[in-house]
Scaffold this active site. Sequence first.
Site: not given
Ligand code: NAP
Length: 247
Positions: A63, A90, A155, A159
């Site tokens: 974590d 990430n 959030y 960011k």
């Molecule tokens: P996601 O699909 O919800 O996946 C999140 C990932 O982060 C999962 O692998 C999860 O692992 C891991 N995670 C969450 N909390 C954690 C912790 N405390 N320690 C270690 N791992 C953790 O998210 P995503 O959409 O791919 O987003 C990834 C990144 O891109 C984030 O920083 C987000 O802010 C950014 N982002 C996303 C978007 C979007 O539209 N999706 C847009 C801009 C930026 P577990 O399943 O094991 O918890």
Amino acid sequence: MNLENQTCVVTGSSRGIGRGIATDLGEHGANVVVNYRSSEAEAAAVVEEIRESGGDAIAAQADVAKADEVQAMCDEVNDEFGNVDVLVNNAGITIDKKFDKMTREDWDTVMNVNLGGVFNCTDVFYDDLKRADHGRLINISSVVGQQGNIGQANYATTKSGLFGFTRTLALELAHTGATANCVAPGFVETDMLEEVPERVQEKILRQIPLDRFATVEDIAGIVRFVASEESSYMTGQVLGVNGGMEW
Ligand code: NAP
């Protein structure tokens, strides 16, 4: 953009954007550390996919908000692959509520993962990045850190915070040849976007000139470029990967 012999840690890479980044780096020859918090089976599948594509990978549970777990992950990674060349911060979460409904706990939880996690991971791999031939610190921000977004005060703050952090680390690392940059995706097709109500998704889509949400591959290709030697003269930057959204 060959990443052979480069060891890359991608936090939160069991799912979503992190998964896309990890598999892409692995396909291009990197040794990849697939970090996850709880999705063990998904992380194992990512490792398998990378090994099948010719790269090497391990799964590493931690974590990112917990410094002791991050230190244990660092020890495991150094034992397995030696020095780390690329850290992709990430892992990120959302707890969306308008500010008048947001509790201090909602605020702190998102801060602790999205910024505290970045501190913890950068802290343990910092010396590795300085020692690497071309160390790369890559922080995944968001267009929401640039625009703000209703229901995302916690959030969006995390960011935006990455911009100041990245710029400062770019300056502090510069004498070593290592770089620090932010990739700021727009809205990407992952579980995180699934949580956004459909009517809000439709509204967002109308603001995207390219008229589609990003795929994880759209983001992974840019991260690979930033991780590669080809980006050596770029540091302290925010790369918007958002389909042309205004901010
Ligand atoms: P996601 O699909 O919800 O996946 C999140 C990932 O982060 C999962 O692998 C999860 O692992 C891991 N995670 C969450 N909390 C954690 C912790 N405390 N320690 C270690 N791992 C953790 O998210 P995503 O959409 O791919 O987003 C990834 C990144 O891109 C984030 O920083 C987000 O802010 C950014 N982002 C996303 C978007 C979007 O539209 N999706 C847009 C801009 C930026 P577990 O399943 O094991 O918890």
